[in-house]
Write an enzyme that holds these catalytic residues in place. Structure first.
Site, mmCIF file in Angstrom:
data_model
loop_
_atom_site.group_PDB
_atom_site.id
_atom_site.type_symbol
_atom_site.label_atom_id
_atom_site.label_comp_id
_atom_site.label_asym_id
_atom_site.label_seq_id
_atom_site.Cartn_x
_atom_site.Cartn_y
_atom_site.Cartn_z
ATOM 1 N N SER A 61 55.397 23.257 65.595
ATOM 2 C CA SER A 61 54.363 22.161 65.696
ATOM 3 C C SER A 61 54.857 21.098 66.738
ATOM 4 O O SER A 61 55.859 21.131 66.980
ATOM 5 C CB SER A 61 54.415 21.705 64.438
ATOM 6 O OG SER A 61 53.940 22.419 63.390
HETATM 7 N N1 SAH Z 1 57.038 24.531 60.407
HETATM 8 C C1 SAH Z 1 57.030 25.671 61.575
HETATM 9 C C2 SAH Z 1 55.929 25.881 62.345
HETATM 10 C C3 SAH Z 1 55.073 26.727 61.512
HETATM 11 S S1 SAH Z 1 53.829 27.486 62.229
HETATM 12 C C4 SAH Z 1 58.051 24.994 62.754
HETATM 13 O O1 SAH Z 1 58.700 23.787 62.399
HETATM 14 O O2 SAH Z 1 58.422 25.834 63.613
HETATM 15 C C5 SAH Z 1 53.365 28.354 60.743
HETATM 16 C C6 SAH Z 1 53.965 29.391 60.101
HETATM 17 O O3 SAH Z 1 53.602 29.836 58.855
HETATM 18 C C7 SAH Z 1 54.235 30.874 60.743
HETATM 19 O O4 SAH Z 1 55.499 31.104 61.293
HETATM 20 C C8 SAH Z 1 53.512 31.849 60.051
HETATM 21 O O5 SAH Z 1 53.873 33.099 60.170
HETATM 22 C C9 SAH Z 1 53.631 31.377 58.563
HETATM 23 N N2 SAH Z 1 52.851 31.541 57.617
HETATM 24 C C10 SAH Z 1 51.476 31.900 57.653
HETATM 25 N N3 SAH Z 1 50.990 32.283 56.435
HETATM 26 C C11 SAH Z 1 51.943 32.278 55.792
HETATM 27 C C12 SAH Z 1 52.411 32.226 54.269
HETATM 28 N N4 SAH Z 1 51.009 32.960 53.529
HETATM 29 N N5 SAH Z 1 53.528 32.233 53.626
HETATM 30 C C13 SAH Z 1 54.539 31.862 54.196
HETATM 31 N N6 SAH Z 1 54.338 31.605 55.748
HETATM 32 C C14 SAH Z 1 53.213 31.790 56.323
#
Ligand code: SAH
Length: 214
Positions: A61
């Site tokens: 993000s």
């Molecule tokens: N907080 C992260 C950014 C996350 S992007 C950072 O600081 O880098 C969103 C993430 O959510 C992705 O890695 C994706 O694979 C994950 N994601 C999507 N659906 C999900 C689910 N149902 N359970 C766990 N993770 C999930």
């Protein structure tokens, strides 16, 4: 590259200047090296005012977005926090500075493993990376003082409200795949309080509580 200087500039210009006020949050962003969490190809962009692509079509993000969500969690230091969407592990490392214990759930195993390696490299010992579908929360570790969902959801996942402690905060982007409202839920004795904190854009949540594949 003078990362320390770039990091301080990020905190001043992207966070403080745009209204992030919680000193503990600002300090955490001053301390965690974002350059560790971005892919090598994007290392020069580590402190850019934007999200950055990571593996598997996901993103880390934008610093402001991560700080805004973190501030809404109102952490004081004693909490147990659940993050859904570990991604690079950056936001989890920030949360680790601000509370007692973090569980961060990631559905893509490769990302979870990389995030774990990075957190280990930084000697972060209070962040546990769990590989599972976070849309249903993390039942065996619930309840939580605060929950942060870092992927877009079509509706507020009921399971997550159920895993909040009394007084707990859930921050989750809810909307369609183009834009979402940043919703904060506070669980109070009088019931569930829902606030809207403006428009953001996240990658979609997968799994049970995400969008059904067409
Ligand atoms: N907080 C992260 C950014 C996350 S992007 C950072 O600081 O880098 C969103 C993430 O959510 C992705 O890695 C994706 O694979 C994950 N994601 C999507 N659906 C999900 C689910 N149902 N359970 C766990 N993770 C999930």
């Amino acid at each position: 590259m003078d990362y320390i200087n770039l990091r301080q500039k990020m905190v001043e210009e992207q966070l403080k200047a745009r209204g992030i006020r919680d000193v503990r949050v600002l300090n955490a962003f001053s301390e965690i090296p974002r350059e560790i969490f971005v892919p090598q190809d994007f290392i020069n962009e580590a402190y850019a005012d934007s999200p950055i692509p990571i593996e598997e079509g996901q993103t880390i993000s934008q610093p402001y977005t991560a700080a805004f969500m973190t501030e809404l969690l109102e952490l004081k230091g004693t909490e147990t926090v659940l993050e859904i969407g570990a991604g690079s592990g950056y936001a989890a490392a920030i949360l680790g500075k601000l509370c007692n214990l973090v569980y961060t759930v990631e559905i893509v195993a490769l990302l979870a493993i990389k995030a774990r390696e990075k957190l280990e490299r930084l000697n972060v010992s209070n962040v546990v990376v769990v590989i599972s579908d976070g849309g249903v929360g993390l039942r065996d570790k619930a309840p939580f003082d605060a929950i942060s969902v870092t992927a877009a959801t079509p509706k507020i996942p009921d399971a997550l409200i159920g895993q909040l402690k009394m007084g707990g905060r859930l921050v989750v982007p809810v909307g369609n795949n183009l834009s979402q409202q940043m919703i904060r839920i506070i669980k109070t004795e009088e019931g569930i309080k829902t606030e809207n904190h403006g428009i953001f854009r996240f990658v979609p949540l997968k799994g049970e509580a995400g969008w059904k594949k067409t």
